[in-house]
Design an enzyme around this catalytic site. Structure first.
Site, PDB file in Angstrom:
ATOM      1  N   VAL A  15       0.840  -1.200   0.000  1.00 17.16           N
ATOM      2  CA  VAL A  15       0.000   0.000   0.000  1.00 17.16           C
ATOM      3  C   VAL A  15       0.878   1.255   0.000  1.00 17.16           C
ATOM      4  CG1 VAL A  15      -1.739   1.314   1.284  1.00 17.16           C
ATOM      5  CG2 VAL A  15      -1.971  -1.156   1.051  1.00 17.16           C
ATOM      6  N   ARG A  40      13.321  -3.384   9.788  1.00 17.63           N
ATOM      7  CA  ARG A  40      13.622  -4.307   8.680  1.00 17.63           C
ATOM      8  C   ARG A  40      13.950  -3.584   7.381  1.00 17.63           C
ATOM      9  NH1 ARG A  40       9.338  -7.073  11.185  1.00 17.63           N
ATOM     10  NH2 ARG A  40       7.785  -6.043   9.910  1.00 17.63           N
ATOM     11  N   CYS A 129     -10.903  -1.537   2.624  1.00 24.93           N
ATOM     12  CA  CYS A 129     -10.937  -1.578   1.158  1.00 24.93           C
ATOM     13  C   CYS A 129     -12.289  -2.049   0.592  1.00 24.93           C
ATOM     14  CB  CYS A 129      -9.809  -2.455   0.618  1.00 24.93           C
ATOM     15  SG  CYS A 129      -9.423  -3.890   1.643  1.00 24.93           S
ATOM     16  N   LYS A 216     -16.330  -4.977   9.977  1.00 28.01           N
ATOM     17  CA  LYS A 216     -15.871  -3.674   9.460  1.00 28.01           C
ATOM     18  C   LYS A 216     -16.824  -3.186   8.389  1.00 28.01           C
ATOM     19  CE  LYS A 216     -10.917  -4.616  10.095  1.00 28.01           C
ATOM     20  NZ  LYS A 216      -9.690  -5.026   9.379  1.00 28.01           N
ATOM     21  N   ARG A 238     -11.577 -14.843   0.760  1.00 22.96           N
ATOM     22  CA  ARG A 238     -10.308 -14.670   0.031  1.00 22.96           C
ATOM     23  C   ARG A 238     -10.309 -15.606  -1.163  1.00 22.96           C
ATOM     24  NH1 ARG A 238      -7.166 -10.619   1.151  1.00 22.96           N
ATOM     25  NH2 ARG A 238      -6.932 -11.236   3.319  1.00 22.96           N
ATOM     26  N   HIS A 245     -10.607  -6.434  -5.633  1.00 22.47           N
ATOM     27  CA  HIS A 245     -11.666  -7.087  -4.871  1.00 22.47           C
ATOM     28  C   HIS A 245     -12.967  -7.021  -5.683  1.00 22.47           C
ATOM     29  CE1 HIS A 245      -9.026  -7.299  -1.540  1.00 22.47           C
ATOM     30  NE2 HIS A 245      -9.599  -6.472  -0.684  1.00 22.47           N
TER      31      HIS A 245
HETATM   32  O1  25A Z   1      -5.344  -4.865   9.753  1.00 18.90           O
HETATM   33  P1  25A Z   1      -4.258  -3.911  10.153  1.00 18.90           P
HETATM   34  O2  25A Z   1      -3.746  -4.109  11.536  1.00 18.90           O
HETATM   35  O3  25A Z   1      -4.678  -2.497   9.872  1.00 18.90           O
HETATM   36  O4  25A Z   1      -2.958  -4.266   9.198  1.00 18.90           O
HETATM   37  C1  25A Z   1      -2.814  -3.771   7.924  1.00 18.90           C
HETATM   38  C2  25A Z   1      -1.597  -4.395   7.214  1.00 18.90           C
HETATM   39  O5  25A Z   1      -2.172  -5.039   6.082  1.00 18.90           O
HETATM   40  C3  25A Z   1      -1.522  -4.643   4.907  1.00 18.90           C
HETATM   41  C4  25A Z   1      -0.336  -3.768   5.201  1.00 18.90           C
HETATM   42  O6  25A Z   1       0.835  -4.602   4.977  1.00 18.90           O
HETATM   43  C5  25A Z   1      -0.515  -3.406   6.673  1.00 18.90           C
HETATM   44  O7  25A Z   1       0.689  -3.561   7.345  1.00 18.90           O
HETATM   45  N1  25A Z   1      -2.519  -4.042   4.008  1.00 18.90           N
HETATM   46  C6  25A Z   1      -2.821  -4.486   2.772  1.00 18.90           C
HETATM   47  N2  25A Z   1      -3.812  -3.798   2.233  1.00 18.90           N
HETATM   48  C7  25A Z   1      -4.184  -2.887   3.137  1.00 18.90           C
HETATM   49  C8  25A Z   1      -5.170  -1.872   3.174  1.00 18.90           C
HETATM   50  N3  25A Z   1      -6.007  -1.655   2.164  1.00 18.90           N
HETATM   51  C9  25A Z   1      -3.344  -3.039   4.261  1.00 18.90           C
HETATM   52  N4  25A Z   1      -3.461  -2.254   5.317  1.00 18.90           N
HETATM   53  C10 25A Z   1      -4.411  -1.324   5.315  1.00 18.90           C
HETATM   54  N5  25A Z   1      -5.247  -1.111   4.272  1.00 18.90           N
HETATM   55  P2  25A Z   1       1.864  -4.408   3.744  1.00 18.90           P
HETATM   56  O8  25A Z   1       2.620  -5.663   3.573  1.00 18.90           O
HETATM   57  O9  25A Z   1       1.238  -3.819   2.554  1.00 18.90           O
HETATM   58  O10 25A Z   1       2.837  -3.312   4.306  1.00 18.90           O
HETATM   59  C11 25A Z   1       3.440  -3.400   5.515  1.00 18.90           C
HETATM   60  C12 25A Z   1       4.246  -2.097   5.674  1.00 18.90           C
HETATM   61  O11 25A Z   1       4.207  -1.741   7.024  1.00 18.90           O
HETATM   62  C13 25A Z   1       5.558  -1.586   7.502  1.00 18.90           C
HETATM   63  N6  25A Z   1       5.626  -1.892   8.902  1.00 18.90           N
HETATM   64  C14 25A Z   1       5.235  -3.006   9.532  1.00 18.90           C
HETATM   65  N7  25A Z   1       5.427  -2.916  10.850  1.00 18.90           N
HETATM   66  C15 25A Z   1       5.983  -1.698  11.068  1.00 18.90           C
HETATM   67  C16 25A Z   1       6.112  -1.041   9.817  1.00 18.90           C
HETATM   68  N8  25A Z   1       6.647   0.161   9.724  1.00 18.90           N
HETATM   69  C17 25A Z   1       7.051   0.795  10.855  1.00 18.90           C
HETATM   70  N9  25A Z   1       6.970   0.236  12.067  1.00 18.90           N
HETATM   71  C18 25A Z   1       6.429  -0.989  12.229  1.00 18.90           C
HETATM   72  N10 25A Z   1       6.333  -1.555  13.444  1.00 18.90           N
HETATM   73  C19 25A Z   1       6.339  -2.561   6.690  1.00 18.90           C
HETATM   74  O12 25A Z   1       7.674  -2.242   6.624  1.00 18.90           O
HETATM   75  C20 25A Z   1       5.704  -2.368   5.342  1.00 18.90           C
HETATM   76  O13 25A Z   1       6.255  -1.196   4.744  1.00 18.90           O
HETATM   77  P3  25A Z   1       8.759  -3.391   6.952  1.00 18.90           P
HETATM   78  O14 25A Z   1      10.033  -2.692   7.068  1.00 18.90           O
HETATM   79  O15 25A Z   1       8.251  -4.200   8.113  1.00 18.90           O
HETATM   80  O16 25A Z   1       8.788  -4.341   5.773  1.00 18.90           O
HETATM   81  C21 25A Z   1       9.522  -3.957   4.647  1.00 18.90           C
HETATM   82  C22 25A Z   1       9.814  -5.194   3.810  1.00 18.90           C
HETATM   83  O17 25A Z   1      10.138  -6.317   4.646  1.00 18.90           O
HETATM   84  C23 25A Z   1       9.264  -7.425   4.391  1.00 18.90           C
HETATM   85  N11 25A Z   1       8.941  -7.987   5.699  1.00 18.90           N
HETATM   86  C24 25A Z   1       7.874  -7.669   6.438  1.00 18.90           C
HETATM   87  N12 25A Z   1       7.858  -8.411   7.538  1.00 18.90           N
HETATM   88  C25 25A Z   1       8.934  -9.207   7.525  1.00 18.90           C
HETATM   89  C26 25A Z   1       9.649  -8.944   6.348  1.00 18.90           C
HETATM   90  N13 25A Z   1      10.783  -9.577   6.036  1.00 18.90           N
HETATM   91  C27 25A Z   1      11.250 -10.495   6.912  1.00 18.90           C
HETATM   92  N14 25A Z   1      10.619 -10.804   8.068  1.00 18.90           N
HETATM   93  C28 25A Z   1       9.482 -10.190   8.399  1.00 18.90           C
HETATM   94  N15 25A Z   1       8.856 -10.517   9.540  1.00 18.90           N
HETATM   95  C29 25A Z   1       8.105  -6.828   3.694  1.00 18.90           C
HETATM   96  O18 25A Z   1       7.599  -7.747   2.747  1.00 18.90           O
HETATM   97  C30 25A Z   1       8.607  -5.602   3.026  1.00 18.90           C
HETATM   98  O19 25A Z   1       9.065  -5.903   1.707  1.00 18.90           O
HETATM   99  O1  L14 Z   2      -9.059  -3.262   7.380  1.00 19.10           O
HETATM  100  O2  L14 Z   2      -7.776  -8.002   1.977  1.00 19.10           O
HETATM  101  O3  L14 Z   2      -7.868  -2.253   5.901  1.00 19.10           O
HETATM  102  O4  L14 Z   2      -6.666  -8.599   3.779  1.00 19.10           O
HETATM  103  C1  L14 Z   2      -6.819  -4.399   4.779  1.00 19.10           C
HETATM  104  C2  L14 Z   2      -6.449  -5.686   4.105  1.00 19.10           C
HETATM  105  C3  L14 Z   2      -8.811  -5.520   5.779  1.00 19.10           C
HETATM  106  C4  L14 Z   2      -8.426  -6.791   5.051  1.00 19.10           C
HETATM  107  C5  L14 Z   2      -8.226  -3.282   6.469  1.00 19.10           C
HETATM  108  C6  L14 Z   2      -7.349  -7.789   3.135  1.00 19.10           C
HETATM  109  C7  L14 Z   2      -7.638  -4.593   6.022  1.00 19.10           C
HETATM  110  C8  L14 Z   2      -7.697  -6.493   3.798  1.00 19.10           C
END
Ligand code: 25A
Ligand code: L14
Length: 334
Positions: A15, A40, A129, A216, A238, A245
């Site tokens: 995103v 990371r 979304c 939601k 899914r 979607h």
């Molecule tokens: O439901 P929630 O709680 O609201 O969660 C939403 C999550 O769902 C995803 C999005 O993940 C988000 O984190 N998402 C998808 N569609 C969405 C939507 N419509 C959506 N969320 C909301 N609305 P994502 O994979 O797209 O992006 C994650 C980003 O978040 C950063 N991040 C995570 N934890 C963080 C953080 N940044 C700051 N502080 C924190 N504590 C994450 O950065 C990414 O930019 P990153 O540095 O963690 O990851 C960068 C690269 O590393 C890979 N990676 C991730 N986890 C691991 C990893 N590699 C090794 N080990 C891991 N454990 C990632 O693939 C990325 O390339």
């Molecule tokens: O609430 O398709 O924004 O996994 C974003 C990712 C809901 C689920 C959110 C997915 C989430 C969505």
């Protein structure tokens, strides 16, 4: 608008990447940009308007001097860091579910309730979304005929679950085609060649048997439409689609709306494209919607099981209108 100092939190995610792309494509007036992510991503670089920018590790003091911050790093990160940013005078547009139902936080889809941004106190929430693409289509129908009840089933793309989920689907597809057992790490069951009626992949189920994604859709639809009387039920699934979607939607209205009239209303609605020519096999498809900003609607027909009902098929790019584009549109309203 005078150019703004902008930050993207979660910039290295799917995103976050689309947020960067939307700011570029829509010529958002950016004075300077900051990319923030977790430990990371330390040392990674991203390119914005031809310039290389190093990703910084998110910290409480990351927002000094930042005017607009787009967050997409999960709910925990938003809960912790959005208040820090708001305290420093930054307006947060948050893509997680952390703040959406907070009565002090507007939940905004510009085509539906743009006026709600006026009462923000530093945080504006970007809806789920599946909810965004639903309400973009429901609003003009509600205005014309008052919606009483909505039954929605979703067909949600894997990209919604992030980069690692996409990799898991690819690995599983190859495994299945090579007669090997698919390995599940992110999803609770194989997503390759399958449908999973559970979103998200962990801690999904609530006490009433619905998943949090389904609730939601129920709760956010009422808040965005500003009408608690609309009854909503949802089943979220899914499917092994990369991006986009799809939703099967049945609605019951107070006043009768013919399919022709609904088509006419929707063809004039902002952000909506009607693709509805069944004779030529034209209807919205995820593969066509991916990469586009509009919400597509088709298969518009009168429900034969009730006197004031419509059936629709709604498709949008979950990473664009479902997340990054909607967030950047909110920033444009600011
Ligand atoms: O439901 P929630 O709680 O609201 O969660 C939403 C999550 O769902 C995803 C999005 O993940 C988000 O984190 N998402 C998808 N569609 C969405 C939507 N419509 C959506 N969320 C909301 N609305 P994502 O994979 O797209 O992006 C994650 C980003 O978040 C950063 N991040 C995570 N934890 C963080 C953080 N940044 C700051 N502080 C924190 N504590 C994450 O950065 C990414 O930019 P990153 O540095 O963690 O990851 C960068 C690269 O590393 C890979 N990676 C991730 N986890 C691991 C990893 N590699 C090794 N080990 C891991 N454990 C990632 O693939 C990325 O390339
Ligand atoms: O609430 O398709 O924004 O996994 C974003 C990712 C809901 C689920 C959110 C997915 C989430 C969505």
């Amino acid at each position: 608008m005078t150019p703004k100092v902008v930050a993207i939190v979660g910039a290295t995610g799917l995103v976050g990447n689309r947020m960067l792309q939307m700011l570029e494509e829509r010529d958002f007036p950016v004075k300077s940009i900051k990319f923030l992510a977790s430990e990371r991503s330390r040392g990674k670089t991203l390119t914005f308007r031809g310039e290389t920018v190093e990703v910084e590790v998110l910290a409480e003091d990351s927002f000094k001097g930042v005017e607009i911050a787009l967050f997409s790093a999960g709910g925990g990160t938003s809960k912790k860091f959005a208040p820090c940013a708001a305290k420093d005078g930054c307006v947060v547009i948050d893509n997680s579910s952390a703040w959406r139902m907070d009565p002090d936080v507007p939940l905004v889809v510009p085509e539906v309730n743009a006026d709600d941004i006026k009462w923000h106190k530093g945080i504006i929430a970007n809806p789920n979304c599946s909810t965004i693409q639903l309400v973009v289509v429901l609003k003009p129908i509600h205005d014309a005929a008052k919606i009483e009840r909505v039954v929605v089933s979703t067909y949600q793309a894997v990209s919604g679950a992030g980069i690692k989920a996409l990799q898991e689907m690819r690995d599983q597809i190859i495994a299945v085609l090579e007669n090997r057992e698919p390995v599940c790490k992110i999803f609770p069951h194989p997503i390759a060649f399958n449908c999973i009626p559970q979103i998200p992949q962990s801690d999904a189920f609530t006490a009433n048997g619905y998943t949090s994604e389904e609730m939601k859709m129920v709760d956010e639809t009422k808040k965005i439409m500003g009408d608690e009387s609309i009854r909503v039920t949802a089943t979220t699934v899914r499917v092994p689609v990369h991006t986009g979607h799809s939703e099967s939607v049945n609605i019951e209205t107070q006043h009768k709306l013919t399919a022709a009239k609904a088509r006419e209303i929707l063809s004039l609605a902002p952000g909506v494209v009607v693709l509805d020519d069944p004779a030529n096999q034209i209807y919205p498809l995820a593969c066509d919607a991916a990469g586009k900003g509009e919400t597509f609607v088709g298969r518009i027909r009168e429900d034969i099981s009730q006197s004031r009902g419509l059936d629709l098929w709604i498709v949008a790019d979950n990473l664009l209108k479902g997340a990054a584009l909607n967030a950047v549109q909110i920033a444009e309203l600011l």
